[in-house]
Write an enzyme that holds these catalytic residues in place. Structure first.
Site, PDB file in Angstrom:
ATOM      1  N   LYS A   4       0.860  -1.196   0.000  1.00 56.99           N
ATOM      2  CA  LYS A   4       0.000   0.000   0.000  1.00 56.99           C
ATOM      3  C   LYS A   4       0.888   1.235   0.000  1.00 56.99           C
ATOM      4  O   LYS A   4       1.901   1.275   0.703  1.00 56.99           O
ATOM      5  CB  LYS A   4      -0.940   0.008   1.207  1.00 56.99           C
ATOM      6  N   GLU A  29      -9.285   7.422   3.145  1.00 66.04           N
ATOM      7  CA  GLU A  29      -9.283   7.708   4.588  1.00 66.04           C
ATOM      8  C   GLU A  29      -9.832   9.099   4.857  1.00 66.04           C
ATOM      9  O   GLU A  29      -9.366  10.105   4.299  1.00 66.04           O
ATOM     10  CB  GLU A  29      -7.850   7.575   5.143  1.00 66.04           C
TER      11      GLU A  29
HETATM   12  O1  KIV Z   1      -1.442   2.279   8.637  1.00 66.67           O
HETATM   13  C1  KIV Z   1      -2.641   1.971   8.711  1.00 66.67           C
HETATM   14  O2  KIV Z   1      -3.101   1.304   9.650  1.00 66.67           O
HETATM   15  C2  KIV Z   1      -3.533   2.414   7.646  1.00 66.67           C
HETATM   16  C3  KIV Z   1      -5.010   2.268   7.858  1.00 66.67           C
HETATM   17  C4  KIV Z   1      -5.485   3.272   8.805  1.00 66.67           C
HETATM   18  C5  KIV Z   1      -5.747   2.276   6.581  1.00 66.67           C
HETATM   19  O3  KIV Z   1      -3.077   2.905   6.656  1.00 66.67           O
END
Ligand code: KIV
Length: 263
Positions: free
Chosen positions: A112, A181
């Protein structure tokens, strides 16, 4: 549980079946979440706050992510596992590929990456190498100072339009999933409808394909500031706090350990 793949999640999107995701950082919780049927786990750089006790995610290193990813993967061999590329670990294509390699080799299915227009070339280079990439726009905690704090994004017409454009550009560049988010529900719904890939929301209303929560928020063990969107799913009577209080009380009053728990 069947092994969850990106096709499983794409199928959920196509069939309008919502799915739940959660963060996890260790073997025990990953196993527990997986055994309850959670299909998606994120080893988020939120671990900088929830595990390391810092006040942002920017201290997190790639080695922290790989360490926790390995532990989570052992506990949840069948979940679809996403891990964050942490702060400045993807500032150019070479760094992004080098760090993604480490993260994927530690057991993740997908990386991600936070950001919009500025990271499209990185997304494309990773996707061209058959890496599954999840985008993350809206409130992007790695840019917290740039955003002047944890606040809702996409409230003005221009900012909402920018987020819609970025979501579409990210999809064109090859992301296979998107996290939204802290944006208004209506905007999250619009983006979710425009994209053909699964969209997961956090603090972005109910009309996304999936939801994600930080495990400490969901279990009610975040003390101090708790985000408005998070919900404690453990009731007070059976909370972890109540269990600790009971433990202290039983030790202090000599109730624990009793005969049953002694040799
Ligand atoms: O780092 C994380 O936990 C996240 C979530 C809040 C989506 O990116």
């Amino acid at each position: 549980m069947e092994k969850i793949t990106i096709s499983t999640l794409q199928h959920c999107k196509n069939c309008n079946n919502k799915f739940a995701a959660i963060t996890a950082y260790d073997f025990s919780f990953a196993r527990l979440f997986s055994n309850q049927g959670i299909p998606v786990i994120l080893v988020g750089d939120s671990l900088g706050m929830t595990i390391q006790g810092n006040n942002s995610t920017i201290t997190v290193e790639v080695d922290d992510i790989t360490y926790h990813t390995k532990a989570v993967r052992k506990g949840a061999p069948k979940v679809f596992l996403i891990s964050d590329l942490p702060f400045l670990s993807y500032y150019n294509v070479t760094e992004a590929i080098k760090n993604t390699k480490k993260i994927i080799q530690s057991g993740s299915n997908m990386v991600k990456i936070e950001g919009g227009k500025k990271i499209l070339h990185i997304v494309k280079e990773l996707s061209d190498r058959s890496i599954l990439v999840c985008g993350h726009i809206g409130l992007t905690p790695q840019s917290i100072d740039f955003l002047s704090g944890y606040r809702i994004q996409g409230k003005t017409y221009d900012d909402a339009q920018r987020l819609i454009d970025e979501a579409l550009l990210l999809e064109d560049s090859g992301i296979k999933m998107l996290v939204l988010e802290c944006i208004p529900s209506a905007l999250a719904e619009t983006i979710t409808k425009k994209l053909s890939i699964p969209v997961i929301g956090i603090g972005s209303g109910k009309n996304t394909d999936g939801q994600i929560l930080v495990m400490q928020d969901l279990l009610g063990i975040t003390e101090g500031h708790v985000p408005k969107f998070s919900k404690n799913f453990l009731n007070q009577k059976n909370s972890i706090q109540a269990a600790i209080k009971k433990y202290i009380l039983e030790v202090e009053t000599g109730l624990y350990p009793d005969i049953k728990h002694s040799f």
